[in-house]
Design a protein around this motif. Structure first.
Motif, PDB file in Angstrom:
ATOM      1  N   ILE A 261      23.069 173.847  44.405  1.00 37.64           N
ATOM      2  CA  ILE A 261      23.832 173.717  45.648  1.00 37.64           C
ATOM      3  C   ILE A 261      24.555 172.385  45.662  1.00 37.64           C
ATOM      4  O   ILE A 261      23.980 171.336  45.377  1.00 37.64           O
ATOM      5  N   THR A 262      25.834 172.434  45.999  1.00 34.03           N
ATOM      6  CA  THR A 262      26.657 171.236  45.981  1.00 34.03           C
ATOM      7  C   THR A 262      27.737 171.342  47.047  1.00 34.03           C
ATOM      8  O   THR A 262      27.775 172.304  47.817  1.00 34.03           O
ATOM      9  N   GLU A 263      28.605 170.356  47.100  1.00 30.49           N
ATOM     10  CA  GLU A 263      29.644 170.315  48.123  1.00 30.49           C
ATOM     11  C   GLU A 263      30.490 171.587  48.085  1.00 30.49           C
ATOM     12  O   GLU A 263      30.911 172.045  47.026  1.00 30.49           O
ATOM     13  N   GLY A 264      30.711 172.174  49.255  1.00 30.26           N
ATOM     14  CA  GLY A 264      31.491 173.412  49.341  1.00 30.26           C
ATOM     15  C   GLY A 264      30.646 174.662  49.391  1.00 30.26           C
ATOM     16  O   GLY A 264      31.136 175.736  49.759  1.00 30.26           O
ATOM     17  N   ASP A 265      29.366 174.540  49.021  1.00 28.89           N
ATOM     18  CA  ASP A 265      28.470 175.702  49.050  1.00 28.89           C
ATOM     19  C   ASP A 265      27.895 175.903  50.446  1.00 28.89           C
ATOM     20  O   ASP A 265      27.627 174.942  51.171  1.00 28.89           O
ATOM     21  N   GLU A 266      27.671 177.155  50.809  1.00 32.63           N
ATOM     22  CA  GLU A 266      27.026 177.499  52.072  1.00 32.63           C
ATOM     23  C   GLU A 266      25.659 178.107  51.793  1.00 32.63           C
ATOM     24  O   GLU A 266      25.482 178.834  50.817  1.00 32.63           O
ATOM     25  N   VAL A 267      24.714 177.779  52.667  1.00 32.55           N
ATOM     26  CA  VAL A 267      23.351 178.302  52.545  1.00 32.55           C
ATOM     27  C   VAL A 267      22.933 178.830  53.908  1.00 32.55           C
ATOM     28  O   VAL A 267      23.004 178.114  54.908  1.00 32.55           O
ATOM     29  N   ILE A 268      22.495 180.079  53.952  1.00 27.11           N
ATOM     30  CA  ILE A 268      22.136 180.727  55.216  1.00 27.11           C
ATOM     31  C   ILE A 268      20.651 180.524  55.498  1.00 27.11           C
ATOM     32  O   ILE A 268      19.794 180.762  54.635  1.00 27.11           O
ATOM     33  N   THR A 269      20.349 180.073  56.719  1.00 24.36           N
ATOM     34  CA  THR A 269      18.958 179.897  57.131  1.00 24.36           C
ATOM     35  C   THR A 269      18.839 180.155  58.630  1.00 24.36           C
ATOM     36  O   THR A 269      19.820 180.454  59.302  1.00 24.36           O
ATOM     37  N   THR A 270      17.636 180.034  59.127  1.00 22.83           N
ATOM     38  CA  THR A 270      17.356 180.267  60.541  1.00 22.83           C
ATOM     39  C   THR A 270      17.477 178.967  61.338  1.00 22.83           C
ATOM     40  O   THR A 270      17.130 177.902  60.818  1.00 22.83           O
ATOM     41  N   PRO A 271      17.919 179.033  62.587  1.00 24.82           N
ATOM     42  CA  PRO A 271      17.908 177.836  63.422  1.00 24.82           C
ATOM     43  C   PRO A 271      16.547 177.598  64.078  1.00 24.82           C
ATOM     44  O   PRO A 271      16.309 176.530  64.636  1.00 24.82           O
ATOM     45  N   MET A 272      15.647 178.590  64.019  1.00 19.76           N
ATOM     46  CA  MET A 272      14.325 178.478  64.639  1.00 19.76           C
ATOM     47  C   MET A 272      13.325 177.985  63.599  1.00 19.76           C
ATOM     48  O   MET A 272      12.482 178.731  63.085  1.00 19.76           O
ATOM     49  N   THR A 273      13.444 176.700  63.278  1.00 21.92           N
ATOM     50  CA  THR A 273      12.624 176.091  62.238  1.00 21.92           C
ATOM     51  C   THR A 273      12.700 174.582  62.385  1.00 21.92           C
ATOM     52  O   THR A 273      13.466 174.060  63.206  1.00 21.92           O
ATOM     53  N   PHE A 274      11.908 173.879  61.590  1.00 21.17           N
ATOM     54  CA  PHE A 274      12.003 172.418  61.552  1.00 21.17           C
ATOM     55  C   PHE A 274      13.275 172.016  60.803  1.00 21.17           C
ATOM     56  O   PHE A 274      13.754 172.747  59.937  1.00 21.17           O
ATOM     57  N   VAL A 275      13.810 170.846  61.130  1.00 16.52           N
ATOM     58  CA  VAL A 275      15.115 170.432  60.602  1.00 16.52           C
ATOM     59  C   VAL A 275      15.165 170.356  59.079  1.00 16.52           C
ATOM     60  O   VAL A 275      16.247 170.457  58.488  1.00 16.52           O
TER      61      VAL A 275
END
Length: 386
Positions: free
Chosen positions: A72-86
């Motif tokens: 993972i590097t600049e320009g890449d997107e990663v999908i995750t949940t907002p209901m989690t620790f930062v």
């Protein structure tokens, strides 16, 4: 004020064997980068049925390592949940990537695979599902989506050591899986984390990443000045776990089944006590999935208890019950707002945040503690009911 001693939402369980394991290392030749690290990694890998495990100084550091190993590097997107620790999204930012949040399932509270599918673009590189409270995500669906779009799955299982999904241990299923060993987790090393994987290439990258990007493997070096020579091949970090931590982890892991048994027993006592209360929703339990019960989250029925979460929370604290809220949606924090994140499109996350409270749950609790908490919850809920 209650005359019952304070019950935190989570707490480590240490015994004399744990203490002696640490003392033995303190009296040994190695306090760090010694044999206990390999022993701990081998024990974790064996427990979760993975080929490799790489220990880190924290769960956050482990997630950072996984994002690096995934490229993972600049320009890449990663999908995750907002209901989690930062940490679940910060690890993407550390690599210059962009976290993309997908809403949760309103029943399981885990990331919704249908919402993941909606967020995939040609910039998407990986998915970071989080096994919220210890209940595994819909891994089969998530992995199928990932394979179809050529994405990497980095499972944040900070809550889920010992959990199983369709007969398989969490830690052996995703491309990489992170476990945390913070004191409130299933086992502790004080601070610490690990990545498990079956992929040798990821394993080798993780090993170098946690130690400044340095290798001593002569077959991988560009030059060789002599037997003293080592080579820094990329910008890594000092994310090593100490032998002190690893020794504690080895000792703790020997008790993991007891710890999980206690958590499940107490969760069942909560379930039995609260299942018929119309003011509350108890946690959902999915078939063919065994939660390891890091957290026990109750959900307030807003039709009967609208707008009184803060008052209920404060009333429980007065009774020395150390409740908590897991979690504040990540996009609500000032730093993420500054990055342009807004709380739109996350109806299930928003609703859950307004309604949930985490109850105390840890192996060192007594049956008397559980009975006390149950009685106070019932009384306070009744007092605040419309």
């Amino acid at each position: 004020m209650s005359d019952h001693s304070f019950i935190p939402y989570g707490k480590q369980s240490l015994d004399e064997e744990d203490i002696q394991a640490v003392v033995d290392v303190l009296r040994s030749d190695y306090l760090t980068t010694g044999p206990a690290i390999n022993q701990f990694e081998e024990a974790i890998a064996a427990y979760v049925d993975s080929k490799y495990a790489v220990a880190f100084s924290s769960g956050t550091a482990a997630l950072h390592g996984a994002c690096f190993a995934a490229g993972i590097t600049e320009g890449d997107e990663v999908i995750t949940t907002p209901m989690t620790f930062v940490a679940s999204s910060n690890c993407v930012l550390y690599q210059g990537g962009t976290p993309i949040f997908a809403d949760i399932d309103p029943v399981t509270y885990n990331i919704n695979p249908l919402e993941i599918e909606k967020k995939i673009t040609d910039k998407t590189k990986a998915i970071i599902p989080v096994d919220f409270t210890g209940q595994p995500c819909e891994l089969e669906e998530i992995i199928e989506i990932a394979r179809r779009h050529n994405l990497i799955v980095i499972e944040d299982a900070a809550h889920a050591l010992g959990a199983t999904y369709r007969g398989q241990k969490i830690g052996s299923i995703s491309d990489m899986t992170m476990f945390s060993f913070h004191p409130v987790k299933h086992i502790t090393t004080g601070e610490g984390g690990v990545i498990t994987t079956n992929n040798k290439a990821y394993y080798e990258k993780l090993i170098a990443f946690r130690s400044h990007g340095i290798t001593r493997d002569r077959s991988k070096m560009k030059e060789d000045h002599g037997p003293w020579y080592y080579e820094m091949q990329f910008l890594g970090y000092n994310y090593r776990m100490t032998d002190i931590q690893a020794a504690l982890g080895i000792s703790q892991l020997e008790k993991i089944e007891y710890f999980i048994k206690q958590r499940r027993k107490y969760a069942e006592l909560y379930n039995e006590a609260f299942k018929d209360l119309p003011q509350l929703t108890i946690p959902y339990q999915k078939d063919q999935v065994e939660s390891s019960w890091h957290l026990y989250v109750i959900r307030l029925n807003t039709e009967l208890l609208n707008g009184v979460k803060k008052q209920i929370y404060e009333a429980l604290l007065v009774e020395n019950i150390g409740v908590n809220v897991h979690y504040i949606p990540i996009y609500q924090f000032p730093y993420y707002k500054k990055l342009g994140y807004a709380k739109t499109g996350f109806l299930n996350t928003e609703k859950l945040y307004q309604e949930m409270i985490s109850m105390p749950l840890f192996p060192a609790m007594s049956r008397a503690d559980i009975n006390y908490i149950i009685s106070k919850i019932k009384k306070i809920i009744s007092d605040f009911s419309k």
